[in-house]
Design a protein around this motif. Structure first.
Motif, PDB file in Angstrom:
ATOM      1  N   GLU A 254       1.016  -1.292  -0.158  1.00  0.00           N
ATOM      2  CA  GLU A 254       0.178   0.352   0.017  1.00  0.00           C
ATOM      3  C   GLU A 254       1.267   1.259   0.068  1.00  0.00           C
ATOM      4  O   GLU A 254       0.149   2.190  -0.331  1.00  0.00           O
ATOM      5  CB  GLU A 254      -0.899  -0.368   1.015  1.00  0.00           C
ATOM      6  N   LEU A 255       1.802   1.114   1.281  1.00  0.00           N
ATOM      7  CA  LEU A 255       3.145   2.442   0.590  1.00  0.00           C
ATOM      8  C   LEU A 255       3.904   2.869  -1.121  1.00  0.00           C
ATOM      9  O   LEU A 255       4.193   3.595  -1.153  1.00  0.00           O
ATOM     10  CB  LEU A 255       3.788   1.517   1.376  1.00  0.00           C
ATOM     11  N   ASP A 256       3.582   1.895  -1.031  1.00  0.00           N
ATOM     12  CA  ASP A 256       5.047   1.981  -3.014  1.00  0.00           C
ATOM     13  C   ASP A 256       3.363   2.233  -4.399  1.00  0.00           C
ATOM     14  O   ASP A 256       2.158   2.000  -3.401  1.00  0.00           O
ATOM     15  CB  ASP A 256       4.997   0.508  -3.532  1.00  0.00           C
ATOM     16  N   GLU A 257       4.002   2.701  -5.122  1.00  0.00           N
ATOM     17  CA  GLU A 257       3.374   3.188  -5.853  1.00  0.00           C
ATOM     18  C   GLU A 257       2.790   1.949  -6.740  1.00  0.00           C
ATOM     19  O   GLU A 257       3.110   0.350  -6.641  1.00  0.00           O
ATOM     20  CB  GLU A 257       4.014   2.879  -7.597  1.00  0.00           C
ATOM     21  N   PRO A 258       1.851   1.864  -7.217  1.00  0.00           N
ATOM     22  CA  PRO A 258       0.467   3.697  -7.662  1.00  0.00           C
ATOM     23  C   PRO A 258      -0.231   4.110  -6.624  1.00  0.00           C
ATOM     24  O   PRO A 258      -0.623   4.821  -6.822  1.00  0.00           O
ATOM     25  CB  PRO A 258       0.094   2.660  -8.911  1.00  0.00           C
ATOM     26  N   LEU A 259      -0.291   2.826  -5.379  1.00  0.00           N
ATOM     27  CA  LEU A 259      -1.433   3.202  -4.534  1.00  0.00           C
ATOM     28  C   LEU A 259      -0.728   4.474  -3.268  1.00  0.00           C
ATOM     29  O   LEU A 259      -1.532   5.132  -3.354  1.00  0.00           O
ATOM     30  CB  LEU A 259      -1.790   2.066  -3.847  1.00  0.00           C
ATOM     31  N   CYS A 260       0.580   4.289  -3.505  1.00  0.00           N
ATOM     32  CA  CYS A 260       0.958   5.629  -2.282  1.00  0.00           C
ATOM     33  C   CYS A 260       0.736   5.998  -1.317  1.00  0.00           C
ATOM     34  O   CYS A 260      -0.066   7.139  -1.170  1.00  0.00           O
ATOM     35  CB  CYS A 260       0.868   6.725  -2.999  1.00  0.00           C
ATOM     36  N   TRP A 261      -0.015   5.008  -1.038  1.00  0.00           N
ATOM     37  CA  TRP A 261      -0.713   5.508   0.475  1.00  0.00           C
ATOM     38  C   TRP A 261      -0.436   6.469   2.298  1.00  0.00           C
ATOM     39  O   TRP A 261       0.972   6.230   1.930  1.00  0.00           O
ATOM     40  CB  TRP A 261      -1.796   4.633   1.140  1.00  0.00           C
ATOM     41  N   ASN A 262      -0.793   7.319   2.478  1.00  0.00           N
ATOM     42  CA  ASN A 262      -0.002   8.043   3.596  1.00  0.00           C
ATOM     43  C   ASN A 262      -0.855   7.146   4.909  1.00  0.00           C
ATOM     44  O   ASN A 262      -1.605   6.166   4.801  1.00  0.00           O
ATOM     45  CB  ASN A 262      -1.205   9.701   3.572  1.00  0.00           C
ATOM     46  N   GLU A 263      -0.779   7.718   6.317  1.00  0.00           N
ATOM     47  CA  GLU A 263      -0.672   7.282   7.508  1.00  0.00           C
ATOM     48  C   GLU A 263      -2.499   6.849   7.917  1.00  0.00           C
ATOM     49  O   GLU A 263      -2.620   6.208   8.251  1.00  0.00           O
ATOM     50  CB  GLU A 263      -0.186   8.470   8.599  1.00  0.00           C
ATOM     51  N   VAL A 309      -6.410 -12.816  -4.389  1.00  0.00           N
ATOM     52  CA  VAL A 309      -5.584 -12.450  -6.230  1.00  0.00           C
ATOM     53  C   VAL A 309      -6.230 -11.234  -6.355  1.00  0.00           C
ATOM     54  O   VAL A 309      -6.370 -10.486  -7.584  1.00  0.00           O
ATOM     55  CB  VAL A 309      -6.788 -13.517  -6.486  1.00  0.00           C
ATOM     56  N   MET A 310      -7.506 -10.901  -5.820  1.00  0.00           N
ATOM     57  CA  MET A 310      -7.954  -9.455  -5.897  1.00  0.00           C
ATOM     58  C   MET A 310      -6.609  -8.232  -5.174  1.00  0.00           C
ATOM     59  O   MET A 310      -6.991  -7.329  -6.085  1.00  0.00           O
ATOM     60  CB  MET A 310      -9.135  -9.057  -5.099  1.00  0.00           C
ATOM     61  N   ALA A 311      -6.521  -8.656  -4.242  1.00  0.00           N
ATOM     62  CA  ALA A 311      -5.230  -8.022  -4.097  1.00  0.00           C
ATOM     63  C   ALA A 311      -3.802  -7.667  -4.666  1.00  0.00           C
ATOM     64  O   ALA A 311      -3.350  -6.634  -5.199  1.00  0.00           O
ATOM     65  CB  ALA A 311      -4.449  -7.797  -2.797  1.00  0.00           C
ATOM     66  N   ALA A 312      -3.989  -9.117  -5.479  1.00  0.00           N
ATOM     67  CA  ALA A 312      -2.824  -8.700  -6.601  1.00  0.00           C
ATOM     68  C   ALA A 312      -3.347  -8.047  -8.116  1.00  0.00           C
ATOM     69  O   ALA A 312      -1.120  -7.310  -8.504  1.00  0.00           O
ATOM     70  CB  ALA A 312      -2.178 -10.403  -6.965  1.00  0.00           C
ATOM     71  N   PHE A 313      -4.158  -8.004  -7.814  1.00  0.00           N
ATOM     72  CA  PHE A 313      -4.052  -6.370  -9.701  1.00  0.00           C
ATOM     73  C   PHE A 313      -5.304  -5.331  -8.712  1.00  0.00           C
ATOM     74  O   PHE A 313      -5.117  -5.126 -10.032  1.00  0.00           O
ATOM     75  CB  PHE A 313      -5.291  -7.461 -10.087  1.00  0.00           C
ATOM     76  N   ALA A 314      -5.137  -5.504  -7.692  1.00  0.00           N
ATOM     77  CA  ALA A 314      -5.153  -3.283  -7.281  1.00  0.00           C
ATOM     78  C   ALA A 314      -4.771  -2.777  -7.519  1.00  0.00           C
ATOM     79  O   ALA A 314      -3.505  -2.440  -6.926  1.00  0.00           O
ATOM     80  CB  ALA A 314      -5.777  -3.958  -6.202  1.00  0.00           C
ATOM     81  N   LYS A 315      -5.009  -1.740  -8.253  1.00  0.00           N
ATOM     82  CA  LYS A 315      -4.516  -0.645  -8.864  1.00  0.00           C
ATOM     83  C   LYS A 315      -4.616   0.551  -8.835  1.00  0.00           C
ATOM     84  O   LYS A 315      -4.001   2.118  -8.684  1.00  0.00           O
ATOM     85  CB  LYS A 315      -4.049  -0.761 -10.084  1.00  0.00           C
ATOM     86  N   THR A 316      -6.098   0.493  -7.643  1.00  0.00           N
ATOM     87  CA  THR A 316      -6.839   1.618  -7.232  1.00  0.00           C
ATOM     88  C   THR A 316      -6.976   1.618  -5.571  1.00  0.00           C
ATOM     89  O   THR A 316      -6.717   0.363  -5.474  1.00  0.00           O
ATOM     90  CB  THR A 316      -7.766   2.210  -7.852  1.00  0.00           C
ATOM     91  N   THR A 317      -7.065   2.637  -5.095  1.00  0.00           N
ATOM     92  CA  THR A 317      -7.037   2.480  -3.554  1.00  0.00           C
ATOM     93  C   THR A 317      -8.636   1.948  -3.314  1.00  0.00           C
ATOM     94  O   THR A 317      -9.299   1.156  -2.158  1.00  0.00           O
ATOM     95  CB  THR A 317      -7.269   4.315  -2.762  1.00  0.00           C
ATOM     96  N   LEU A 319     -10.265  -0.264  -5.490  1.00  0.00           N
ATOM     97  CA  LEU A 319     -10.130  -2.127  -5.401  1.00  0.00           C
ATOM     98  C   LEU A 319      -9.140  -2.598  -4.490  1.00  0.00           C
ATOM     99  O   LEU A 319      -9.643  -3.608  -3.862  1.00  0.00           O
ATOM    100  CB  LEU A 319      -9.569  -2.521  -6.665  1.00  0.00           C
ATOM    101  N   MET A 320      -8.555  -2.096  -3.954  1.00  0.00           N
ATOM    102  CA  MET A 320      -7.307  -2.406  -2.410  1.00  0.00           C
ATOM    103  C   MET A 320      -8.122  -2.420  -0.859  1.00  0.00           C
ATOM    104  O   MET A 320      -8.049  -3.455  -0.649  1.00  0.00           O
ATOM    105  CB  MET A 320      -6.395  -1.219  -2.292  1.00  0.00           C
ATOM    106  N   PHE A 321      -9.725  -1.488  -1.059  1.00  0.00           N
ATOM    107  CA  PHE A 321     -10.273  -1.579   0.404  1.00  0.00           C
ATOM    108  C   PHE A 321     -10.726  -2.843  -0.347  1.00  0.00           C
ATOM    109  O   PHE A 321     -11.901  -3.801   0.451  1.00  0.00           O
ATOM    110  CB  PHE A 321     -11.190  -0.277   0.148  1.00  0.00           C
ATOM    111  N   LEU A 322     -11.845  -3.422  -1.428  1.00  0.00           N
ATOM    112  CA  LEU A 322     -12.866  -3.864  -2.074  1.00  0.00           C
ATOM    113  C   LEU A 322     -12.481  -5.341  -1.823  1.00  0.00           C
ATOM    114  O   LEU A 322     -12.848  -6.032  -1.463  1.00  0.00           O
ATOM    115  CB  LEU A 322     -13.158  -3.726  -2.883  1.00  0.00           C
ATOM    116  N   MET A 323     -10.929  -5.304  -1.589  1.00  0.00           N
ATOM    117  CA  MET A 323     -10.669  -6.919  -1.466  1.00  0.00           C
ATOM    118  C   MET A 323     -10.521  -7.796  -0.411  1.00  0.00           C
ATOM    119  O   MET A 323     -10.709  -8.642   0.008  1.00  0.00           O
ATOM    120  CB  MET A 323      -9.086  -6.796  -2.360  1.00  0.00           C
ATOM    121  N   ARG A 324     -10.845  -6.846   1.014  1.00  0.00           N
ATOM    122  CA  ARG A 324     -11.014  -7.145   1.767  1.00  0.00           C
ATOM    123  C   ARG A 324     -12.618  -7.593   2.430  1.00  0.00           C
ATOM    124  O   ARG A 324     -13.275  -8.474   2.841  1.00  0.00           O
ATOM    125  CB  ARG A 324     -11.770  -5.555   3.358  1.00  0.00           C
TER     126      ARG A 324
END
Length: 431
Positions: A254-263, A309-317, A319-324
């Motif tokens: 989540e810290l890495d690109e392309p997500l680049c999440w903050n704290e 599997v969903m997290a592996a291809f999550a490139k947007t915020t 999708l990363m939340f929806l993988m839960r």
């Protein structure tokens, strides 16, 4: 394990802030900071892993004969002393090498492996029905997961408001309250006969009796029971390996690109993943009324595969939340497999069984974190989601074992019959 996850997550956030402010003046890259911090955490984990495994084998298994309270009190005492030392370490700004001494010293009291092993054996002793056992073990996992997640989310506020030294003082105070409650209020589930309490035993016989719990569990068991225990332990180990390894990479991903999440987003993500403990418990509660344990494990493993599997291809915020969402039941196999193994053994063998489980958890977690962090570092440049796909793929192993168990028709009825046969044979020998 979730406590360790919050520790890794906090350190990664500190590295990110440190990197953004110093990269231009000092030239330290983000990857170098992560590498050094990961190595330091890995060394800390390994420093405490080996002693805690040995102590867990002794204390949790010995609880079958001399009571469960030792396996609950001693780890709490070790945690109390360790937090007191860490408070002094923070106040006087001592050398980082003292961390290793504190972790090693705390592990000599058994650490979290002993405490959880003793707690699960304690809960198993209180269950009169087999269905109760699955739900109550799941309750312990639920409480541990929610409290660990809450600790990870609120620790930053404690540190900001009180500072590191007073935060450790508060933690020490909580451990002291726990010690007081266990010692004076908690009633032991294992009754030690009066003559056994005052019996004089030689040092050699005492040591032999203390270390023989796990050994006798496998030696005195029938071939079918021994095989089933080993198969279930291996299934538990493989799923735990994939679960800990895959979930430990979320913060780095989540810290890495392309997500680049903050704290802020990291905190929301941690809270969302912690809530999986609650949804998994609700799944166990409802499914246990209509499905066999082995089917509940199947559902949980497929839930984890879907999320990874969903997290592996999550490139947007989003999708990363929806993988839960597909991962909502991924924690179900852990308490259910514990319950299945507990149902195989006699009441007098619960401590030895949970000692094996606790040792496997410590060992598997240490290996999993090392393997998956190294794998992520090697593959992040060309495909960051590869580790998640591998974690999902490794679930084929526990799924295959469970299919084999179903084909051989070793269901809950067979587990109960194994225990009944052993109880009947023991009663006939005693009579």
């Amino acid at each position: 394990m979730l406590l360790k996850g919050s520790q890794h997550r906090g350190l990664n956030l500190q590295m990110r802030a440190h990197n953004s402010s110093l990269v231009d003046s000092i030239g330290t890259t983000h990857q170098e900071v992560q590498e050094k911090a990961s190595l330091f955490l890995m060394q800390l984990d390994l420093t405490g892993a080996v002693p805690s495994i040995l102590v867990a084998i002794v204390l949790v298994a010995d609880g079958d004969r001399h009571g469960r309270k030792k396996s609950l009190v001693l780890p709490s005492v070790g945690a109390f002393i360790s937090n007191a030392f860490l408070g002094a370490f923070s106040y006087f700004s001592l050398s980082l090498s003292i961390f290793f001494a504190v972790v090693f010293f705390g592990s000599l009291f058994g650490s979290m492996a002993t405490f959880l092993g003793g707690a699960f054996a304690f809960i198993a002793d209180l269950c009169n029905e087999e269905k109760q056992k699955t739900i109550r073990i799941a309750v312990v996992d639920l409480i541990f997961g929610l409290v660990s997640g809450l600790a990870g989310l609120t620790s930053g506020y404690f540190i900001r408001g009180l500072g590191f030294p007073w935060t450790f003082v508060v933690a020490s105070l909580l451990h002291f309250i726990n010690i007081f409650y266990i010692t004076f209020w908690l009633e032991d589930t294992v009754r030690v006969p009066e003559f056994q309490q005052h019996a004089l035993v030689s040092c050699t016989e005492g040591l032999k009796e203390t270390f023989s719990g796990v050994y006798m569990l496998f030696k005195t068991s029938t071939y079918k029971k021994r095989t089933l225990i080993i198969v279930l332990l291996f299934t538990f180990m493989m799923y735990f390996f994939t679960l800990i390894g895959g979930s430990s990479l979320f913060t780095l991903y989540e810290l890495d690109e392309p997500l680049c999440w903050n704290e802020l987003y990291i905190g929301y993500g941690a809270a969302a993943f912690t809530s999986v403990s609650l949804t998994s418990f609700l799944g166990i509660y409802f499914f246990s009324h209509c499905l066999r344990d082995i089917y509940i494990v199947f559902i949980g493993i497929f839930s984890y595969i879907g999320g990874m599997v969903m997290a592996a291809f999550a490139k947007t915020t989003l999708l990363m939340f929806l993988m839960r969402v597909p991962s909502l039941l991924c924690f179900m196999p852990i308490p259910v497999l514990r319950s299945m193994m507990s149902k195989v053994v006699l009441t007098s063998e619960q401590g030895a069984m949970f000692a094996c489980i606790a040792c496997l958890e410590v060992m598997t977690a240490a290996i999993s974190l090392t393997v998956f962090n190294s794998l992520y570092a090697a593959t992040v440049a060309w495909f960051p989601g590869f580790s998640f796909l591998l974690s999902a793929g490794l679930c084929i192993i526990p799924l295959g074992i469970l299919c084999w168990l179903m084909c051989t028709r070793w269901h809950e009825e067979d587990l109960a019959s194994l225990v009944y046969e052993e109880q009947s044979s023991e009663e006939s020998i005693e009579s």
